[in-house]
Design a protein around this motif. Structure first.
Motif, PDB file in Angstrom:
ATOM      1  N   GLU A   1       1.863  19.705  -6.340  1.00 41.85           N
ATOM      2  CA  GLU A   1       2.617  20.384  -5.534  1.00 41.85           C
ATOM      3  C   GLU A   1       4.283  19.639  -5.567  1.00 41.85           C
ATOM      4  OE1 GLU A   1       2.865  23.549  -4.040  1.00 41.85           O
ATOM      5  OE2 GLU A   1       1.077  24.070  -5.116  1.00 41.85           O
ATOM      6  N   THR A   2       4.264  18.489  -5.499  1.00 49.89           N
ATOM      7  CA  THR A   2       5.761  17.725  -5.572  1.00 49.89           C
ATOM      8  C   THR A   2       6.353  18.022  -6.659  1.00 49.89           C
ATOM      9  OG1 THR A   2       4.885  15.669  -6.580  1.00 49.89           O
ATOM     10  CG2 THR A   2       4.382  16.048  -4.172  1.00 49.89           C
ATOM     11  N   LEU A   3       5.698  18.544  -7.962  1.00 51.81           N
ATOM     12  CA  LEU A   3       6.739  18.857  -9.066  1.00 51.81           C
ATOM     13  C   LEU A   3       7.158  20.197  -8.988  1.00 51.81           C
ATOM     14  CD1 LEU A   3       3.751  17.629 -11.664  1.00 51.81           C
ATOM     15  CD2 LEU A   3       5.731  16.333 -10.799  1.00 51.81           C
TER      16      LEU A   3
ATOM     17  N   ILE B   1      11.285  10.548   1.768  1.00 51.29           N
ATOM     18  CA  ILE B   1      10.488  10.888   0.717  1.00 51.29           C
ATOM     19  C   ILE B   1       8.954  10.561   0.451  1.00 51.29           C
ATOM     20  CG2 ILE B   1      12.611  11.244  -0.907  1.00 51.29           C
ATOM     21  CD1 ILE B   1      10.658   8.059  -0.883  1.00 51.29           C
ATOM     22  N   VAL B   2       8.649   9.990   1.482  1.00 52.51           N
ATOM     23  CA  VAL B   2       7.211   9.669   1.335  1.00 52.51           C
ATOM     24  C   VAL B   2       6.416  10.780   1.220  1.00 52.51           C
ATOM     25  CG1 VAL B   2       5.326   8.397   2.824  1.00 52.51           C
ATOM     26  CG2 VAL B   2       7.795   7.841   3.245  1.00 52.51           C
ATOM     27  N   HIS B   3       6.530  11.984   1.665  1.00 54.55           N
ATOM     28  CA  HIS B   3       5.750  13.309   1.234  1.00 54.55           C
ATOM     29  C   HIS B   3       5.536  13.292  -0.220  1.00 54.55           C
ATOM     30  CE1 HIS B   3       9.703  14.768   1.920  1.00 54.55           C
ATOM     31  NE2 HIS B   3       9.176  15.898   1.164  1.00 54.55           N
ATOM     32  N   ARG B   4       6.690  13.074  -0.809  1.00 56.48           N
ATOM     33  CA  ARG B   4       6.710  13.015  -2.255  1.00 56.48           C
ATOM     34  C   ARG B   4       6.135  12.109  -3.163  1.00 56.48           C
ATOM     35  NH1 ARG B   4       9.750  17.426  -4.409  1.00 56.48           N
ATOM     36  NH2 ARG B   4       9.645  16.052  -6.506  1.00 56.48           N
ATOM     37  N   ALA B   5       6.450  10.979  -2.823  1.00 52.81           N
ATOM     38  CA  ALA B   5       5.898   9.644  -3.475  1.00 52.81           C
ATOM     39  C   ALA B   5       4.291   9.429  -3.225  1.00 52.81           C
ATOM     40  CB  ALA B   5       6.684   8.371  -2.815  1.00 52.81           C
ATOM     41  N   ASP B   6       3.942   9.749  -2.201  1.00 56.95           N
ATOM     42  CA  ASP B   6       2.645   9.511  -1.967  1.00 56.95           C
ATOM     43  C   ASP B   6       2.234  10.621  -0.963  1.00 56.95           C
ATOM     44  OD1 ASP B   6      -0.172   8.588  -1.628  1.00 56.95           O
ATOM     45  OD2 ASP B   6       0.758   6.759  -1.364  1.00 56.95           O
ATOM     46  N   PRO B   7       1.962  12.088  -1.301  1.00 53.08           N
ATOM     47  CA  PRO B   7       1.951  13.224  -0.589  1.00 53.08           C
ATOM     48  C   PRO B   7       0.470  13.035   0.165  1.00 53.08           C
ATOM     49  CG  PRO B   7       1.773  13.603  -2.696  1.00 53.08           C
ATOM     50  CD  PRO B   7       2.164  12.442  -2.702  1.00 53.08           C
ATOM     51  N   PHE B   8      -0.638  12.264  -0.476  1.00 52.65           N
ATOM     52  CA  PHE B   8      -1.910  12.585   0.332  1.00 52.65           C
ATOM     53  C   PHE B   8      -1.850  11.364   1.447  1.00 52.65           C
ATOM     54  CE2 PHE B   8      -6.266  10.755   0.321  1.00 52.65           C
ATOM     55  CZ  PHE B   8      -6.972  11.852   0.750  1.00 52.65           C
ATOM     56  N   CYS B   9      -1.514  10.421   1.113  1.00 56.61           N
ATOM     57  CA  CYS B   9      -1.453   9.300   2.163  1.00 56.61           C
ATOM     58  C   CYS B   9      -0.716   9.627   3.363  1.00 56.61           C
ATOM     59  CB  CYS B   9      -0.865   7.920   1.676  1.00 56.61           C
ATOM     60  SG  CYS B   9      -2.223   7.177   0.753  1.00 56.61           S
TER      61      CYS B   9
ATOM     62  N   TYR C   1      13.377   3.410  -2.590  1.00 56.45           N
ATOM     63  CA  TYR C   1      12.631   4.057  -3.731  1.00 56.45           C
ATOM     64  C   TYR C   1      11.925   2.848  -4.523  1.00 56.45           C
ATOM     65  CZ  TYR C   1      15.306   7.841  -2.879  1.00 56.45           C
ATOM     66  OH  TYR C   1      16.123   9.232  -2.072  1.00 56.45           O
ATOM     67  N   PRO C   2      10.951   2.294  -4.010  1.00 62.56           N
ATOM     68  CA  PRO C   2      10.344   1.192  -4.715  1.00 62.56           C
ATOM     69  C   PRO C   2       9.745   1.433  -6.128  1.00 62.56           C
ATOM     70  CG  PRO C   2       8.724   2.214  -2.986  1.00 62.56           C
ATOM     71  CD  PRO C   2      10.326   2.686  -2.734  1.00 62.56           C
ATOM     72  N   PRO C   3       9.237   0.834  -7.137  1.00 61.15           N
ATOM     73  CA  PRO C   3       9.025   1.276  -8.289  1.00 61.15           C
ATOM     74  C   PRO C   3       7.682   1.602  -8.407  1.00 61.15           C
ATOM     75  CG  PRO C   3       9.827  -1.351  -8.331  1.00 61.15           C
ATOM     76  CD  PRO C   3       9.633  -0.836  -6.913  1.00 61.15           C
ATOM     77  N   ILE C   4       6.790   1.407  -7.567  1.00 58.87           N
ATOM     78  CA  ILE C   4       5.604   2.139  -7.250  1.00 58.87           C
ATOM     79  C   ILE C   4       5.393   2.524  -6.117  1.00 58.87           C
ATOM     80  CG2 ILE C   4       4.392   1.039  -9.363  1.00 58.87           C
ATOM     81  CD1 ILE C   4       3.137  -0.754  -8.038  1.00 58.87           C
ATOM     82  N   PRO C   5       4.591   3.435  -5.678  1.00 58.73           N
ATOM     83  CA  PRO C   5       4.345   3.877  -4.350  1.00 58.73           C
ATOM     84  C   PRO C   5       3.119   3.157  -3.810  1.00 58.73           C
ATOM     85  CG  PRO C   5       3.432   5.753  -5.694  1.00 58.73           C
ATOM     86  CD  PRO C   5       3.952   4.593  -6.609  1.00 58.73           C
ATOM     87  N   ALA C   6       2.204   2.730  -4.279  1.00 59.91           N
ATOM     88  CA  ALA C   6       1.129   1.840  -3.529  1.00 59.91           C
ATOM     89  C   ALA C   6       0.546   0.955  -4.448  1.00 59.91           C
ATOM     90  CB  ALA C   6       0.057   2.989  -3.285  1.00 59.91           C
TER      91      ALA C   6
ATOM     92  N   VAL D   1       9.670  11.704  -7.890  1.00 53.29           N
ATOM     93  CA  VAL D   1       8.300  12.158  -8.134  1.00 53.29           C
ATOM     94  C   VAL D   1       7.620  10.885  -8.807  1.00 53.29           C
ATOM     95  CG1 VAL D   1       8.918  12.837 -10.622  1.00 53.29           C
ATOM     96  CG2 VAL D   1       6.780  13.876  -9.400  1.00 53.29           C
ATOM     97  N   THR D   2       6.181  10.779  -8.642  1.00 56.45           N
ATOM     98  CA  THR D   2       5.696   9.350  -9.161  1.00 56.45           C
ATOM     99  C   THR D   2       4.974  10.048 -10.320  1.00 56.45           C
ATOM    100  OG1 THR D   2       4.983   8.826  -6.833  1.00 56.45           O
ATOM    101  CG2 THR D   2       3.564   7.904  -8.528  1.00 56.45           C
ATOM    102  N   TYR D   3       5.212   9.244 -11.598  1.00 52.27           N
ATOM    103  CA  TYR D   3       4.572   9.428 -12.643  1.00 52.27           C
ATOM    104  C   TYR D   3       4.153   7.783 -13.045  1.00 52.27           C
ATOM    105  CZ  TYR D   3       6.305  14.139 -13.801  1.00 52.27           C
ATOM    106  OH  TYR D   3       6.581  15.430 -13.728  1.00 52.27           O
ATOM    107  N   LEU D   4       3.207   7.376 -12.676  1.00 54.24           N
ATOM    108  CA  LEU D   4       2.761   6.070 -12.575  1.00 54.24           C
ATOM    109  C   LEU D   4       4.120   5.179 -11.858  1.00 54.24           C
ATOM    110  CD1 LEU D   4       1.608   5.168 -16.190  1.00 54.24           C
ATOM    111  CD2 LEU D   4       0.300   5.414 -14.157  1.00 54.24           C
ATOM    112  N   THR D   5       5.254   5.272 -12.307  1.00 57.23           N
ATOM    113  CA  THR D   5       6.385   4.686 -11.461  1.00 57.23           C
ATOM    114  C   THR D   5       7.120   5.990 -10.802  1.00 57.23           C
ATOM    115  OG1 THR D   5       7.810   4.815 -13.374  1.00 57.23           O
ATOM    116  CG2 THR D   5       6.802   2.764 -13.066  1.00 57.23           C
TER     117      THR D   5
END
Length: 502
Positions: A61-63, A74-82, A375-380, A482-486
Motif C-alpha cells: 500500500e505504501t507504494l 514517515i513511520v507509517h511508510r517505513a514500517d507500516p505494520f509496526c 531517515y535511517p538506512p534500515i527501518p528495523a 519507501v523500504t526496499y531493504l534500505t
C-alpha cells in the motif's frame, strides 16, 4: 526388509506430520498465549503464514500513495505494520513471521537490554535462505566464533587511520561528479536539475570500488547491477513465508536468483584474482581479507561472501543517506546556509577536506545525525533468543525474535519531544537522552563495521557540494519514502542546483 520399509515409511511420515503440526500450529499458539498472559497482545496468529500476508499488503500500500504535503512523519511508510500495531497495543506487541514469534519493542531500555545482552543467548536473527543470495554467507549472517573471526579480519579495513588515508579518494571521486554537474551550468544556464539518488549511487559505487576493492566503477559496474536485481528478489523473499524446500524448486524466480548469484560471484572472483596479482598492496579490503600469510585471512569463497555484503550494503546505505540529506537541506534552507557558512570558515582559500578539517565541522555533523534520525538506512533490526531468557519483566521463550523498529524509536514523541517529526539538527548539540534512542548503525558488538567509513565519506561529499553549490527542491520531486531493504525515496530525489559563486 519389505516389512521393515512398510513400518518405517509410515512412521517417518507420521513423525514429520507431528513435527509440522507442533512447529507450525501448536508452538506459535502456545507462545501467543504465553505473552497474552503477560499482558502482551498483537494481531491474531494465522496457521503457517502467521501475519506475513498483512505485513506484505501494508508495505504494498505504501507504494501506491505518495505523501502530500511533504513532511517527516514517515513511520507509517517505513514500517507500516509496526506502526499499526504499536498504536493498537502499545510499545510492546507480539506477531508472527510465518510460525516464528516476533516481539516488537519500542521501549529504549528494553531495546538496550536486547542489543547489549551479555548472556550469549541473544544473537542476530537468522536470515531466510532465499535472502542469503544477496549478502552471501558474510558478516551479516554469520554467528559465534565464525562471525568473530570474520569480524576481526574485516576490522583491518575500517580502522580510522586507514579510513583517513582514503579521504583523498573520496575527494577525487566527488570532484569528478561535481565537474560533470558544472558542465550543465555553462552557457546561458544558471541552474540545473539532478536526480541525486542516481548520482549518489554511482558516486558511492565508484568510491567503494576504488577504496575497498582497488578497481574502478566500470570494473565493478556489472556486480552492482546484478545486486540491484537480486535486492528486489530478496525483498520479496523477506516478506514471504519460507516454505520448506521452496528454494530448491526450479521456479522462474529461483532460476533467476541462481543465475544472478552465479554471475555475481564470478565477477567478484575476477576482481579478487586481479587484486592477487598486486598482492602486498594493503590499501584495499581484498588485500586485507587475503594477506600473504593466508592463515591470517579468509578462504576464497569466504572473501567472495564478504565482498557481496560490502558491495551492496556499502553502496546502498551511503547513497540513500546522501539523497535524504540533500532533500532535507533543500527544504530547510536555514540549515543549508548554516552548514555552508561553517564550511567556508573551515575550508579556507578553497582548501579540500582532509582528516584534520573534517573534525571541525560541528554543524555538518549535527545535520548528518538528524538526517540519520529521521531517515535511517534500515527501518528495523532483528535479534533472536536461543534460550529461555528474561528481558525487562518479560519471560521470553527460546526461538522468539525481537523486532527493534529503529525508525519508530527515532520518531517517538515520548523520547524526542513534540517536534520528533521535524528537522532540527540542534537537538544533537547536547547528549541524547538514552543510548538506545538513536542507533542508525545498530548497537553493541554487531553494530555496523563500516560506520566510520560511511560517516567520513558522507561528510566529505556534503562539505564539497555545499561549498560549491546552493540547491532547492525541484517541483518534480514526489515525497514517497519507501523500504526496499534500505529506506529510500521511491521516485528519486530531484534537486535544482546553482553555483554558489555565480
Amino acid at each position: 526388509m519389505n516389512l521393515f520399509l512398510a513400518l518405517t515409511i509410515p512412521s517417518l511420515i507420521l513423525l514429520y506430520l507431528f513435527k509440522y503440526i507442533y512447529f507450525k500450529i501448536w508452538f506459535p499458539l502456545k507462545v501467543k498465549i504465553h505473552f497474552v498472559r503477560q499482558g502482551i497482545n498483537g494481531p491474531k496468529y494465522r496457521p503457517i503464514y502467521g501475519n506475513s500476508e498483512e505485513v506484505r499488503n501494508l508495505f504494498d500500500e505504501t507504494l501506491k500513495n505518495p505523501m502530500n504535503p511533504l513532511n517527516h512523519d514517515i513511520v507509517h511508510r517505513a514500517d507500516p505494520f509496526c506502526h499499526k500495531w504499536f498504536n493498537k497495543c502499545g510499545k510492546t506487541f507480539i506477531f508472527f513471521h510465518g510460525s516464528i514469534p516476533r516481539l516488537g519493542l519500542l521501549e529504549p531500555e528494553m531495546v538496550k537490554e536486547v542489543m547489549l545482552n551479555k548472556s550469549g543467548f541473544i544473537g542476530k536473527a537468522k536470515m531466510p535462505p532465499l535472502a542469503k543470495q544477496l549478502f552471501g554467507k558474510g558478516l551479516v549472517d554469520l554467528h559465534g566464533e565464525n562471525w568473530a573471526f570474520h569480524r576481526k579480519i574485516a576490522n583491518r579495513a575500517f580502522l580510522m587511520d586507514r579510513i583517513k588515508g582514503w579521504i583523498p579518494e573520496f575527494v577525487d571521486c566527488t570532484g569528478k561528479m561535481m565537474k560533470n554537474w558544472e558542465v550543465e551550468i555553462r552557457g546561458e544556464k544558471d541552474e540545473f536539475e539532478v536526480d541525486v539518488k542516481k548520482e549518489f549511487h554511482k558516486l558511492s559505487a565508484e568510491i567503494l570500488s576504488r577504496t575497498l576493492f582497488g578497481s574502478s566503477f566500470e570494473e565493478g559496474k556489472l556486480v552492482f547491477e546484478l545486486q540491484e536485481q537480486q535486492s528486489m528478489l530478496t525483498m520479496k523473499a523477506l516478506r514471504e513465508v519460507n516454505l520448506p524446500g521452496l528454494r530448491f524448486l526450479p521456479t522462474q524466480e529461483n532460476r533467476l536468483r541462481w543465475k544472478i548469484q552465479e554471475e555475481t560471484r564470478r565477477m567478484i572472483k575476477i576482481l579478487i584474482e586481479k587484486d592477487g596479482k598486486t598482492r602486498g598492496n594493503s590499501k584495499n579490503l581484498l588485500s586485507l581479507l587475503r594477506p600473504e600469510n593466508e592463515e591470517d585471512g579468509l578462504a576464497l569463497d569466504e572473501v567472495i561472501d564478504e565482498c557481496e555484503t560490502f558491495y551492496f550494503a556499502g553502496k546502498e546505505a551511503v547513497a540513500n543517506f546522501l539523497s535524504w540529506a540533500l532533500l532535507l537541506l533543500a527544504v530547510h534552507q536555514e540549515w543549508q546556509n548554516k552548514a555552508r557558512q561553517e564550511i567556508s570558515q573551515v575550508f579556507k582559500e578553497n582548501e579540500l577536506p582532509n582528516s584534520n578539517n573534517l573534525s571541525e565541522l560541528k554543524i555538518v555533523t549535527m545535520i548528518i545525525n538528524e538526517v540519520l534520525r529521521l531517515y535511517p538506512p534500515i527501518p528495523a533490526l532483528f535479534r533472536e533468543a536461543s534460550k529461555d531468557i528474561k528481558v525487562g519483566s518479560l519471560d521470553i521463550p527460546a526461538g522468539t525474535e525481537f523486532c527493534l523498529p529503529i525508525v519508530a524509536i527515532h520518531h517517538d514523541i515520548d523520547i524526542w519531544g513534540k517536534d520528533a517529526n521535524e528537522f532540527n539538527p540542534e537537538r544533537f548539540s547536547k547528549p541524547r537522552n538514552h543510548l538506545a534512542s538513536f542507533f542508525p548503525f545498530g548497537l553493541g558488538t554487531r553494530g555496523c563495521i563500516a560506520q566510520n567509513f560511511g560517516m567520513t565519506e558522507a561528510k566529505v561529499i556534503l562539505a564539497m557540494i555545499l561549498n560549491k553549490f546552493s540547491f532547492t527542491l525541484s517541483p518534480s520531486y514526489v515525497h514517497a519514502p519507501v523500504t526496499y531493504l534500505t529506506f529510500q525515496p521511491q521516485f528519486g530525489a530531484q534537486i535544482i542546483f546553482k553555483n554558489v559563486k555565480a
